[in-house]
Design a protein around this motif. Sequence first.
Motif, PDB file in Angstrom:
ATOM      1  N   ALA A 154      25.672  75.375  17.541  1.00 54.27           N
ATOM      2  CA  ALA A 154      24.795  75.496  18.703  1.00 54.27           C
ATOM      3  C   ALA A 154      23.355  75.676  18.250  1.00 54.27           C
ATOM      4  N   THR A 155      22.434  75.087  18.983  1.00 57.23           N
ATOM      5  CA  THR A 155      21.017  75.204  18.631  1.00 57.23           C
ATOM      6  C   THR A 155      20.473  76.528  19.151  1.00 57.23           C
ATOM      7  N   PRO A 187      24.972  69.314  15.947  1.00 59.17           N
ATOM      8  CA  PRO A 187      24.212  70.235  16.808  1.00 59.17           C
ATOM      9  C   PRO A 187      24.642  70.092  18.263  1.00 59.17           C
ATOM     10  N   THR A 188      24.945  71.215  18.892  1.00 55.42           N
ATOM     11  CA  THR A 188      25.420  71.213  20.270  1.00 55.42           C
ATOM     12  C   THR A 188      24.566  72.146  21.124  1.00 55.42           C
ATOM     13  N   MET A 189      24.845  72.118  22.423  1.00 53.44           N
ATOM     14  CA  MET A 189      24.165  72.993  23.395  1.00 53.44           C
ATOM     15  C   MET A 189      22.654  72.771  23.386  1.00 53.44           C
ATOM     16  N   PHE A 190      22.219  71.581  23.055  1.00 49.92           N
ATOM     17  CA  PHE A 190      20.806  71.309  22.845  1.00 49.92           C
ATOM     18  C   PHE A 190      20.081  71.046  24.161  1.00 49.92           C
ATOM     19  N   SER A 209      21.323  70.252   5.720  1.00 46.87           N
ATOM     20  CA  SER A 209      21.332  68.916   5.120  1.00 46.87           C
ATOM     21  C   SER A 209      21.800  68.916   3.664  1.00 46.87           C
ATOM     22  N   PRO A 210      21.474  69.947   2.854  1.00 49.86           N
ATOM     23  CA  PRO A 210      22.009  69.944   1.487  1.00 49.86           C
ATOM     24  C   PRO A 210      23.529  70.077   1.420  1.00 49.86           C
ATOM     25  N   LEU A 211      24.147  70.590   2.503  1.00 51.88           N
ATOM     26  CA  LEU A 211      25.602  70.794   2.516  1.00 51.88           C
ATOM     27  C   LEU A 211      26.356  69.623   3.129  1.00 51.88           C
ATOM     28  N   GLY A 212      25.687  68.858   3.996  1.00 50.86           N
ATOM     29  CA  GLY A 212      26.337  67.735   4.652  1.00 50.86           C
ATOM     30  C   GLY A 212      25.399  67.120   5.673  1.00 50.86           C
ATOM     31  N   PRO A 213      25.706  65.915   6.137  1.00 48.24           N
ATOM     32  CA  PRO A 213      24.842  65.242   7.105  1.00 48.24           C
ATOM     33  C   PRO A 213      24.781  66.002   8.430  1.00 48.24           C
ATOM     34  N   VAL A 214      23.619  65.973   9.049  1.00 46.57           N
ATOM     35  CA  VAL A 214      23.440  66.555  10.380  1.00 46.57           C
ATOM     36  C   VAL A 214      23.360  65.409  11.382  1.00 46.57           C
ATOM     37  N   LEU A 215      24.312  65.362  12.298  1.00 43.13           N
ATOM     38  CA  LEU A 215      24.377  64.282  13.279  1.00 43.13           C
ATOM     39  C   LEU A 215      23.340  64.476  14.378  1.00 43.13           C
TER      40      LEU A 215
END
Length: 262
Positions: A154-155, A187-190, A209-215
């Motif tokens: 959640a954002t 990212p949800t609840m945006f 982003s260093p851990l994985g892609p952000v959709l």
Amino acid sequence: MTRTFTFFNHAGGVGKTSSARDFGYELAQRGHQVLLVDFDPQGNLTSFLGADKWKLGAQSTLLGALLEDEPAAVAGHLPPALEVHGMHLYPATIDLAIAEAQLLAKMGRERRLSNILQHLPEQYDYILIDSPPSLGTLTVNALVAADAVITPVATRFKAVDGLPGLTRMVNELQWVKPHLGFAAFLPTMFDQRNRHDAEVLELIREQLSPLGPVLPPVRYRAADHNDASMSGQPVAVYKPGSEAARDMEGAVTAFLNLEANP
């Protein structure tokens, strides 16, 4: 080749279950064979897809297969998957909570779900597991069974504060599941009208982003998401063409592009 992803965030209220439902539906709409596994005894994914969890017995869930001590006999305990909105579903009921306690005394308890998925009667392109928002035995099973984790975030600053604990748990699980990592963060609840949300979205991108892609983010619309869940439908079925449906379509497009270009 089947790809298995577990939707997990130990924080509640981040849209995890509705994300798993809508993500799976969008994959199915693109011609993929999709199996959803409701692995949360609360059974919210089951309800969110229109199945009546109160009329389903334990025999409709994976409980029997989870507690079977002979690996080769697991297939005999698999119930028929439910057909929901072009997908298959293994539902959950409160009976699944029995497994949480009983698995503690079982050999190979962390790998029970992983073994079950190797004995499925049908072939799937994607298996999506909705895990409990907790750190118990069922959650460990859901994570060990996955190729990687998809984490709705959640954002909200509070949601970001909880991420170090989540990443630490995934790292610790490499004792039993080497190379387990994050396939993507969703990212949800945006709310793009809210400066707070925009700032947190940037923070999420910087930190994760260093851990994985952000959709791409999924905007929150209570009238779409809540009402879709109450009606037991994916949001794209309940309100086709809505912002919520278009956002999920964009997130899945980005995800499939990542799958095609690892």
